[in-house]
Motif scaffolding. Sequence first.
Motif, PDB file in Angstrom:
ATOM      1  N   LEU A  44       0.845  -1.197   0.000  1.00  0.00           N
ATOM      2  CA  LEU A  44       0.000   0.000   0.000  1.00  0.00           C
ATOM      3  C   LEU A  44       0.879   1.245   0.000  1.00  0.00           C
ATOM      4  O   LEU A  44       1.864   1.321   0.726  1.00  0.00           O
ATOM      5  N   GLY A  45       0.520   2.198  -0.839  1.00  0.00           N
ATOM      6  CA  GLY A  45       1.287   3.438  -0.937  1.00  0.00           C
ATOM      7  C   GLY A  45       2.392   3.393  -1.971  1.00  0.00           C
ATOM      8  O   GLY A  45       2.982   4.428  -2.289  1.00  0.00           O
ATOM      9  N   SER A  46       2.696   2.208  -2.504  1.00  0.00           N
ATOM     10  CA  SER A  46       3.714   2.120  -3.556  1.00  0.00           C
ATOM     11  C   SER A  46       3.232   2.850  -4.803  1.00  0.00           C
ATOM     12  O   SER A  46       2.035   2.988  -5.036  1.00  0.00           O
ATOM     13  N   GLN A  47       4.165   3.268  -5.606  1.00  0.00           N
ATOM     14  CA  GLN A  47       3.840   3.989  -6.833  1.00  0.00           C
ATOM     15  C   GLN A  47       3.298   3.053  -7.899  1.00  0.00           C
ATOM     16  O   GLN A  47       3.580   1.859  -7.903  1.00  0.00           O
ATOM     17  N   TYR A  48       2.541   3.633  -8.833  1.00  0.00           N
ATOM     18  CA  TYR A  48       2.087   2.931 -10.021  1.00  0.00           C
ATOM     19  C   TYR A  48       3.167   3.070 -11.087  1.00  0.00           C
ATOM     20  O   TYR A  48       3.779   4.125 -11.221  1.00  0.00           O
ATOM     21  N   ALA A  76       9.549  -1.097  -5.714  1.00  0.00           N
ATOM     22  CA  ALA A  76       8.507  -0.309  -5.036  1.00  0.00           C
ATOM     23  C   ALA A  76       7.540   0.361  -5.994  1.00  0.00           C
ATOM     24  O   ALA A  76       6.973   1.400  -5.688  1.00  0.00           O
ATOM     25  N   ALA A  77       7.332  -0.218  -7.172  1.00  0.00           N
ATOM     26  CA  ALA A  77       6.350   0.307  -8.123  1.00  0.00           C
ATOM     27  C   ALA A  77       5.619  -0.878  -8.751  1.00  0.00           C
ATOM     28  O   ALA A  77       6.225  -1.913  -9.040  1.00  0.00           O
ATOM     29  N   PHE A  78       4.319  -0.740  -8.937  1.00  0.00           N
ATOM     30  CA  PHE A  78       3.488  -1.842  -9.420  1.00  0.00           C
ATOM     31  C   PHE A  78       2.473  -1.358 -10.444  1.00  0.00           C
ATOM     32  O   PHE A  78       2.042  -0.221 -10.405  1.00  0.00           O
ATOM     33  N   PHE A  79       2.070  -2.267 -11.319  1.00  0.00           N
ATOM     34  CA  PHE A  79       0.861  -2.085 -12.106  1.00  0.00           C
ATOM     35  C   PHE A  79      -0.097  -3.183 -11.656  1.00  0.00           C
ATOM     36  O   PHE A  79       0.278  -4.085 -10.893  1.00  0.00           O
TER      37      PHE A  79
END
Length: 193
Positions: A109-113, A135-138
Amino acid sequence: MFGIQTPIALDPGVGGNCLADTGLQTADIIISTTAAPVSGAIRIGTGSVVSHAALFVGAGMVIEAVEQGVVKRSLQESLAHAALAVAYRVPFMTPAIAAKVVKHADANLGSQYTTRGAILSADPILCRIAGAQPAAFFCSQLVIDAFHKAGVALTTMPAHCVTPQGIAKIAIERLTYVGHLRGNPSWFPILSP
């Protein structure tokens, strides 16, 4: 539900059944799409009728990666504009496994897109070369990653190489169809890539 034993096509007009939100269980996977232009671009880029994936975490909530990043919000808010939303479940899901899946999704939660990651995921070679962004997800990456970290490998592909279409393929091949949360066959012309 009608007790459908095998996965069905994404079109509810060919044998699907409608599912109330209360029919979901923790760690169900929801694949969906809208009529929005960004959804259309994703569908065209991935050759799919779906453009999004989310993880149901119980109590009417989902965790999903959207433009604002990884968020936890109500299922109703998540599906507010959905023209299609279909739920699937890992056949051997237990409350303990579901809790692990949710724990790993919740940790992000709070990670970047990552728009870059989402674009690269459509190419199985480029996504492997580029690798995952820390630390970034799609959307589909977040779902697959949570299952992988919980010890449930839904695919041998790295999480950052799985598109929403990839989750739809996994669903049809390996998961149990739960039902359609949204879907009307008359909408399907707008869903074609």
